[in-house]
Write a protein that holds these residues in place. Structure first.
Motif, short mmCIF file in Angstrom:
data_model
loop_
_atom_site.label_atom_id
_atom_site.label_comp_id
_atom_site.label_asym_id
_atom_site.label_seq_id
_atom_site.Cartn_x
_atom_site.Cartn_y
_atom_site.Cartn_z
N ASN A 1 -44.67 -13.87 13.06
CA ASN A 1 -45.56 -14.73 13.51
C ASN A 1 -46.65 -13.89 14.22
OD1 ASN A 1 -44.97 -17.77 12.83
ND2 ASN A 1 -43.12 -17.04 13.53
N LEU A 2 -46.85 -12.69 13.98
CA LEU A 2 -47.84 -11.95 14.61
C LEU A 2 -49.13 -12.42 14.51
CD1 LEU A 2 -46.73 -8.24 13.57
CD2 LEU A 2 -46.61 -9.32 15.84
N LYS A 3 -49.50 -13.25 13.48
CA LYS A 3 -51.04 -13.61 13.38
C LYS A 3 -51.19 -14.96 13.92
CE LYS A 3 -51.93 -11.15 9.03
NZ LYS A 3 -52.11 -11.15 7.65
N ASN A 4 -49.99 -15.71 14.33
CA ASN A 4 -50.41 -16.94 14.74
C ASN A 4 -49.99 -16.89 16.39
OD1 ASN A 4 -50.34 -19.73 15.46
ND2 ASN A 4 -48.76 -20.29 13.98
N GLN A 5 -51.20 -16.72 16.96
CA GLN A 5 -51.21 -16.81 18.49
C GLN A 5 -51.11 -18.29 19.32
OE1 GLN A 5 -51.49 -13.68 19.93
NE2 GLN A 5 -51.31 -12.90 17.92
N ASN A 6 -50.87 -19.03 18.26
CA ASN A 6 -50.65 -20.69 18.95
C ASN A 6 -49.46 -20.87 19.19
OD1 ASN A 6 -53.51 -21.00 19.10
ND2 ASN A 6 -53.46 -21.73 17.11
N VAL A 7 -48.52 -20.09 18.87
CA VAL A 7 -46.98 -20.21 18.87
C VAL A 7 -46.37 -19.12 19.92
CG1 VAL A 7 -44.59 -20.21 17.83
CG2 VAL A 7 -46.78 -20.94 16.75
N THR A 8 -45.51 -19.91 20.91
CA THR A 8 -44.90 -18.63 21.73
C THR A 8 -43.43 -18.82 21.54
OG1 THR A 8 -44.65 -20.60 23.31
CG2 THR A 8 -46.76 -19.23 23.54
N PHE A 9 -42.76 -17.82 21.75
CA PHE A 9 -41.36 -17.60 21.48
C PHE A 9 -40.63 -17.31 22.94
CE2 PHE A 9 -43.40 -16.91 17.43
CZ PHE A 9 -42.49 -18.20 16.69
N GLU A 10 -39.69 -17.87 23.19
CA GLU A 10 -38.73 -17.15 24.18
C GLU A 10 -37.40 -17.65 24.31
OE1 GLU A 10 -39.46 -20.30 27.75
OE2 GLU A 10 -40.80 -21.06 26.36
N CYS A 11 -36.56 -16.74 24.94
CA CYS A 11 -35.01 -16.66 24.77
C CYS A 11 -34.81 -17.82 25.79
CB CYS A 11 -34.56 -15.27 25.06
SG CYS A 11 -32.76 -15.24 24.80
N LEU A 12 -34.17 -19.00 25.21
CA LEU A 12 -33.78 -19.94 26.24
C LEU A 12 -32.85 -20.85 25.59
CD1 LEU A 12 -34.77 -21.57 28.94
CD2 LEU A 12 -36.41 -22.77 27.44
N ASP A 13 -31.86 -21.26 26.20
CA ASP A 13 -30.92 -22.54 25.84
C ASP A 13 -31.68 -23.69 25.89
OD1 ASP A 13 -28.93 -24.47 25.55
OD2 ASP A 13 -27.66 -22.81 26.05
N TRP A 14 -31.49 -24.67 24.76
CA TRP A 14 -32.18 -25.88 24.79
C TRP A 14 -31.68 -26.75 26.18
CZ3 TRP A 14 -29.15 -30.26 25.32
CH2 TRP A 14 -27.81 -30.31 24.72
N LYS A 15 -30.53 -26.65 26.59
CA LYS A 15 -30.25 -27.19 27.68
C LYS A 15 -31.00 -26.92 28.90
CE LYS A 15 -25.53 -26.79 26.27
NZ LYS A 15 -24.37 -26.04 26.19
N ASP A 16 -31.53 -25.72 28.89
CA ASP A 16 -32.69 -25.15 30.32
C ASP A 16 -34.16 -25.80 29.97
OD1 ASP A 16 -30.22 -24.20 31.28
OD2 ASP A 16 -30.72 -22.41 30.29
N LEU A 17 -34.12 -26.53 28.97
CA LEU A 17 -35.64 -26.78 28.77
C LEU A 17 -36.09 -27.67 30.06
CD1 LEU A 17 -35.89 -27.80 25.04
CD2 LEU A 17 -37.45 -26.07 25.95
N ASP A 18 -37.23 -27.72 30.58
CA ASP A 18 -37.82 -28.44 31.39
C ASP A 18 -38.16 -29.79 30.75
OD1 ASP A 18 -40.25 -28.17 30.23
OD2 ASP A 18 -40.97 -26.70 31.70
N GLU A 19 -38.70 -30.58 31.43
CA GLU A 19 -39.03 -32.12 31.21
C GLU A 19 -40.40 -32.24 30.49
OE1 GLU A 19 -36.61 -34.54 31.22
OE2 GLU A 19 -35.45 -32.96 32.01
N THR A 20 -41.24 -31.21 29.83
CA THR A 20 -42.14 -31.10 29.37
C THR A 20 -42.12 -31.70 28.12
OG1 THR A 20 -42.61 -28.73 30.00
CG2 THR A 20 -43.89 -29.55 28.06
#
Length: 163
Positions: free
Chosen positions: A28-47
């Motif tokens: 996804n080099l060309k798609n600047q509207n997507v961010t990626f991060e190493c994260l477990d779903w259990k650690d997602l905040d309440e966003t």
């Protein structure tokens, strides 16, 4: 599809594998509207999110983890948001019943390497009863499994949304 519904193509991708995050960023080099991060779903905040797409993970969760996952979806999916789930079916002819059945968790099996749960349509309808099912697709898909060996896996792909 999402543009037609009025959504901008932006998002957040998470995975517990740093290697998968690296690959996603490269693709996804060309798609600047997507961010990626190493994260477990259990650690997602309440966003809260308009669209949540879960592919290829739900069937690795035991009953307790599936219930936590469902609770998380309830909390973070916006009203009238979309939730897409791609998971293994109890009608899978290739993998179903491979391994030792797990007591107190129907349609679940353990092997030396992994745990797998196979969802029935009835189970998914009950587990996600707080959502309205928009469409269910039942199909075979070619996927990469275990070190790039190709297999056919029967999956459910659900597109469901809140009322």
């Amino acid at each position: 599809f999402w543009k037609k519904l009025g959504y901008r193509p932006c998002g957040r991708g998470i995975d517990i594998s740093q290697e998968n995050i690296k690959k996603a960023k490269e693709i996804n080099l060309k798609n600047q509207n997507v961010t990626f991060e190493c994260l477990d779903w259990k650690d997602l905040d309440e966003t809260s999110y308009d669209i949540i797409y879960s592919s290829g993970v739900y069937h690795f969760f035991n009953l307790k983890e599936r219930n936590k996952f469902i609770s998380k979806i309830k909390k973070i999916l916006k009203p009238k948001g979309y939730f897409i789930l791609n998971t293994l079916s109890s009608r899978d002819k290739q993998y179903y019943e491979k391994g030792v059945p797990v007591k107190m968790d129907p349609n679940s099996f353990e092997t030396e390497k992994y745990f797998l749960h196979f969802s029935s349509e009835e189970e998914l309808r009950k587990s996600f009863s707080f959502l309205k099912i928009y469409k269910i697709f039942k199909y075979f898909v070619k996927v990469l499994v275990f070190q790039s060996r190709k297999s056919f896996v029967y999956i459910f792909k659900l597109l469901i949304f809140t009322i």
